[in-house]
Enzyme design. Structure first.
Site, PDB file in Angstrom:
ATOM      1  CB  CYS A 403      -0.989  -0.032   1.164  1.00  0.00           C
ATOM      2  SG  CYS A 403      -2.427   1.014   0.846  1.00  0.00           S
ATOM      3  CG  HIS A 534      -3.354  -3.494   3.130  1.00  0.00           C
ATOM      4  ND1 HIS A 534      -2.218  -3.075   3.780  1.00  0.00           N
ATOM      5  CD2 HIS A 534      -4.065  -2.370   2.856  1.00  0.00           C
ATOM      6  CE1 HIS A 534      -2.237  -1.755   3.911  1.00  0.00           C
ATOM      7  NE2 HIS A 534      -3.350  -1.313   3.354  1.00  0.00           N
ATOM      8  CD  GLU A 536      -0.896  -6.352   4.717  1.00  0.00           C
ATOM      9  OE1 GLU A 536      -0.570  -6.559   3.526  1.00  0.00           O
ATOM     10  OE2 GLU A 536      -1.102  -5.205   5.173  1.00  0.00           O
TER      11      GLU A 536
HETATM   12  N1  GLN Z   1      -1.720   6.617   3.223  1.00  0.00           N
HETATM   13  C1  GLN Z   1      -1.932   5.937   1.992  1.00  0.00           C
HETATM   14  C2  GLN Z   1      -3.328   6.150   1.456  1.00  0.00           C
HETATM   15  O1  GLN Z   1      -4.215   6.544   2.182  1.00  0.00           O
HETATM   16  C3  GLN Z   1      -1.640   4.445   2.151  1.00  0.00           C
HETATM   17  C4  GLN Z   1      -2.602   3.755   3.049  1.00  0.00           C
HETATM   18  C5  GLN Z   1      -2.092   2.421   3.535  1.00  0.00           C
HETATM   19  O2  GLN Z   1      -0.911   2.128   3.463  1.00  0.00           O
HETATM   20  N2  GLN Z   1      -2.970   1.605   4.079  1.00  0.00           N
HETATM   21  O3  GLN Z   1      -3.572   5.947   0.308  1.00  0.00           O
END
Ligand code: GLN
Length: 561
Positions: A403, A534, A536
């Protein structure tokens, strides 16, 4: 209503929090599932947040996102990993959720002019939700974990709801208290008194535990079992030893050895349908706890460092577990090191860190077999993360970005390969001349209206994988579904430029507008890959995630060299 003879097991905590109620609930779920009974697991969080999405992970651990997109507690992750299946919204509730529905119903005249009160209205809303989870899952046994510890103000109403259910259906409801028995260093002896007091506190609610799970550094001995049995009115064979162990995944096996599955079925008056078959689970646990396995050393470059190792591992729980599952599959023992992103930034010298800029940062990272930059928000440590990514790319250290880790991988590529010096994410620099990562259109309004709760791009979305890429080879299919939690995206305006410079977007949304996976070709780098989602969150002991497995394979290859 569900089945007349549906069974309910409430799992409550005594003495103190953090001793593993979630693992106990998950393990009971797995054991009964193995015995042939469809189960459902419910987590109750007594706080007033409507979901877990608005809490800092250092407060409450990682936010676990369900398939549906609901942001929940990390225990839900454990439930999914133990049961090896997806859970849904009805399997989670917070006090905030419960009160919100009652208040919304009141505003809609749903109580027909009555005075709306905690008892019965809020209590009954809790019971309705417990029922909805049982019915929605079409299960036979519900296992409901009540967060917090007996004696808290916040969870008393949930215990009250459980008491009422027990009163209505005495043969169908069990209480399992997960307690802690300290062994003070000065005495060297296990003490039962705090547990006795906790049981008394529970008794004062009108609830008697049927089982006590005796968490401790050591196994509870017969003498203390007898003592607890007499003082707490719990049969000695229903006091279950639960000493500290290396891996939480051993807990179901230990419980099986203590015959907890059989004892629970007896107490619920359910026949034993089949012999438990934990064979696959045992195989996984054997691999995951093999101390002789060779190591693979992974650095997680993160930011939630200020509150110690314990908080850290909670904040990144699913990432750590995903590494463990793939490592076990590859017969390796994972060693995880925490690298504080702030320490890597080149600014150097400031009070907030920056001690390892430049060459020393490179040396610090070069000793790892692989580097992960996990999900994150905000500015803290961001330049350090970008530095780590640059080093991973240049020194050909396997890199996996999750992410934020993918977004920053693209920022790094734009800055250092394309030479776009002001490339940035607008999350950090609103006025960046080159916003290679930018907020999604519908998100702009949420931010303008201060609507932060449950408004990110959340939950499962489909992703198409390009032929001939690392991602496609790992998944071995064209269409996958992965869970998201973000507001920002790779800016479509820069995609062509990035691709022309060698970055491959190997996964995209079905309409090709959103970039879901970025990678470098194998010919250029052994493993440099980031995902907007994600992965994970969907890694399981019995189904390790293919991208984590590929990343670790590359890390193992680097180690051999
Ligand atoms: N801060 C970034 C976003 O909002 C990544 C979010 C994250 O890593 N879950 O897009």
């Amino acid at each position: 209503m569900g089945r007349e003879d549906h069974k309910y097991i409430f799992v409550l905590g005594g003495v103190m929090s953090g001793v593993g109620k979630g693992v106990v609930a998950s393990s009971i779920g797995l054991l009964l599932q193995q015995k042939g009974y469809p189960v459902n697991l419910v987590k109750i969080d007594p706080y007033l947040n409507v979901d877990a999405g608005t809490m800092n992970p250092t407060e409450h651990g990682e936010t676990f996102v369900l398939r549906s997109g609901l942001e929940t507690d990390q225990d839900m992750g454990n439930y999914e990993r133990f049961l090896n299946r997806d859970l849904s919204n009805q399997d989670y509730m917070t006090s905030g959720m419960v009160y919100r529905s009652v208040i919304e119903r009141e505003r809609a005249l749903g109580y027909g002019g009555k005075c709306v009160e905690t008892i019965p209205h809020v209590r009954d809303e809790i019971l309705n939700r417990i029922e909805a989870s049982a019915v929605g899952n079409d299960s036979r046994v519900s296992i409901i974990e009540i967060g917090g510890t007996v004696g808290d103000f916040q969870n008393a109403l949930f215990i009250e709801a459980a008491r009422v259910l027990k009163m209505q259906r005495p043969d169908d409801v069990l209480f399992v208290m997960v307690s802690y028995l300290p062994v003070p260093g000065t005495l060297g002896e296990m003490k039962t008194k705090p547990t006795q007091s906790a049981v008394r506190a529970l008794n004062s609610y009108g609830v008697q535990p049927d089982f006590i799970v005796a968490r401790s550094t050591h196994e509870i001995d017969e003498k203390r079992k007898e003592k607890l049995a007499i003082s707490c009115s719990v049969r000695p064979d229903r006091i279950i030893a639960a000493p500290d162990i290396k891996s939480i995944y051993e807990v179901p096996l230990n419980f099986e050895r203590e015959h907890l599955d059989k004892l629970l079925l007896d107490a619920l008056r359910l026949p034993e349908k089949n012999k438990s078959t934990l064979a696959a689970w045992k195989k996984f646990v054997t691999a995951a706890t093999n101390v002789k396995a060779k190591e693979v050393h992974i650095a997680i470059v993160g930011k939630y460092f200020d509150t110690g190792d314990f908080v850290l591992s909670d904040a990144y729980l699913s990432v750590i577990e995903a590494i463990k599952f793939s490592a076990a599959k590859l017969n390796r023992k994972p060693k995880i090191s925490w690298v504080n992103a702030k320490d890597l930034s080149a600014e150097g010298g400031s009070a907030s860190g920056g001690r390892k800029g430049g060459a020393s940062a490179a040396a610090a990272l070069a000793k790892f077999d692989g580097i992960i930059v996990p999900g994150g928000f905000g500015e803290t440590g961001i330049e350090g993360k970008i530095k780590a990514i640059q080093l991973a790319r240049e020194k050909k250290i396997p890199y996996f970005g999750l992410c934020y880790g993918m977004q920053l991988m693209v920022v790094e590529y734009a800055r250092n390969v394309l030479g776009i010096k002001d490339a940035h994410t607008t999350e950090i620099k609103k006025t960046a001349a080159d916003p290679v990562v930018d907020v999604m259109l519908e998100q702009k309004k949420h931010i303008a209206d201060n609507k932060y709760g449950g408004t990110m791009r959340l939950g499962v979305y489909p992703c198409y994988l390009k032929k001939g890429t690392t991602a496609r080879a790992a998944y071995k299919k064209e269409l996958v579904e992965e869970r998201h939690r973000h507001r920002y995206e790779i800016n479509p305006k820069y995609i062509k430029q990035l691709e022309d410079a060698g970055l491959v977007f190997s996964g995209t949304s079905p309409d090709s507008i959103l970039m879901e996976i970025a990678e470098l070709p194998k010919s250029v780098h052994p493993f440099m890959l980031g995902t907007q989602f994600h992965p994970e969150l969907q890694a399981r002991p019995l189904a390790p995630h293919p991208l984590f497995t590929e990343f670790l394979k590359a890390a193992i290859t680097r180690k051999k060299k």
